[in-house]
Design an enzyme around this catalytic site. Structure first.
Site, PDB file in Angstrom:
ATOM      1  N   HIS A 129      11.396  -8.816   0.829  1.00  0.00           N
ATOM      2  CA  HIS A 129      11.277  -7.592   0.678  1.00  0.00           C
ATOM      3  C   HIS A 129      12.877  -6.557   0.816  1.00  0.00           C
ATOM      4  CE1 HIS A 129       9.383  -3.727   1.141  1.00  0.00           C
ATOM      5  NE2 HIS A 129       8.206  -4.185   0.725  1.00  0.00           N
TER       6      HIS A 129
ATOM      7  N   ASP B 105       0.997  -1.511   0.269  1.00  0.00           N
ATOM      8  CA  ASP B 105      -0.003  -0.221  -0.237  1.00  0.00           C
ATOM      9  C   ASP B 105       1.293   1.256  -0.032  1.00  0.00           C
ATOM     10  OD1 ASP B 105       1.128  -0.225   3.143  1.00  0.00           O
ATOM     11  OD2 ASP B 105      -1.224   0.388   3.347  1.00  0.00           O
TER      12      ASP B 105
ATOM     13  N   PHE C  17       6.883   2.260  -4.024  1.00  0.00           N
ATOM     14  CA  PHE C  17       8.330   2.080  -3.908  1.00  0.00           C
ATOM     15  C   PHE C  17       8.651   4.170  -4.086  1.00  0.00           C
ATOM     16  CE2 PHE C  17       8.291  -2.497  -4.333  1.00  0.00           C
ATOM     17  CZ  PHE C  17       8.639  -2.840  -3.012  1.00  0.00           C
TER      18      PHE C  17
ATOM     19  N   TYR D  31       3.203   4.737   0.353  1.00  0.00           N
ATOM     20  CA  TYR D  31       3.273   5.346   1.989  1.00  0.00           C
ATOM     21  C   TYR D  31       2.218   6.647   2.732  1.00  0.00           C
ATOM     22  CZ  TYR D  31       8.297   4.087  -0.200  1.00  0.00           C
ATOM     23  OH  TYR D  31       8.917   3.617  -0.800  1.00  0.00           O
TER      24      TYR D  31
END
Length: 222
Positions: free
Chosen positions: A186, A64, A77, A66
């Site tokens: 991740h 989701d 990202f 920031y």
């Protein structure tokens, strides 16, 4: 909530009439009226606007947006120029440097990737300020699953980069033999040292694209 256009609209227009989407639309509109929500409403579908379906070469899946001020602008990202580079993106840049020798930029805006055919898609497209995952389960996952299925059905090679368990759960939808699936932990500081570093996703992606006669991505962020 600004709408889709172009070939993404054609691919996903069937979703807009479904009960889940009508409920999602109403929920998100109410959230924007009554709370501070990120990204700005005009940027919700930026990933689709910047990377038309016909141009997608690579898919990077995030979770989701920031949830702090000024960060999210609709690409997973990525953050706006002038905003501190988040820790996960710091690690992505480190791997990019180690993999391809790219210099590490002084900002975190990844629009250049999106404009070359890298679809940078979060599975949830909105979030309440300072509350990670606060819009999980309101319907976005069903919508972005439809986008992933549209990508899977494309009759051309596409690279899917799945970082972390939530992204890797989408692998079950990716059964087209033409595509390449790259999995790694991740890039967050909690997991990057468990195999994200050294996974070489950028060089693997470009080798696959070139092997299939597709122009590789210039991953260097200026």
């Amino acid at each position: 909530m600004s709408g889709l256009n172009g070939d993404w609209y054609e691919a996903l227009k069937g979703e807009f009439a479904k009960p889940y989407y009508r409920k999602l639309f109403a929920t998100v509109n109410e959230e924007y009226k009554t709370r501070l929500i990120f990204p700005p409403a005009k940027d919700i579908f930026n990933a689709f606007h910047l990377t038309p379906l016909k141009d997608v070469k690579v898919v990077i899946l995030g979770q989701d947006p920031y949830h702090n001020h000024g960060q999210a602008h609709g690409l997973c990202f990525s953050v706006q120029k002038g905003v501190e580079i988040p820790p996960s993106l710091v690690n992505i840049y480190k791997e990019l440097h180690d993999d391809l020798g790219c210099t590490i930029p002084d900002h975190g805006c990844l629009t250049k990737w999106a404009e070359q055919g890298v679809l940078m898609l979060n599975t949830v497209l909105t979030v309440r300020a300072h509350q990670a995952n606060s819009h999980r389960g309101i319907g976005w996952e069903e919508f972005t699953d439809a986008a992933i299925m549209a990508l899977n059905s494309q009759d051309r090679p596409i690279v899917f980069i799945l970082w972390g368990a939530p992204a890797q759960r989408k692998k079950r939808m990716l059964n087209n033999q033409k595509h390449l699936i790259l999995e790694a932990p991740h890039p967050s500081p909690l997991s990057a040292y468990r195999g994200f570093f050294g996974s070489r996703p950028f060089s693997q992606t470009n080798a696959f694209l070139e092997k299939n006669g597709i122009e590789p991505i210039d991953w260097q962020i200026d």
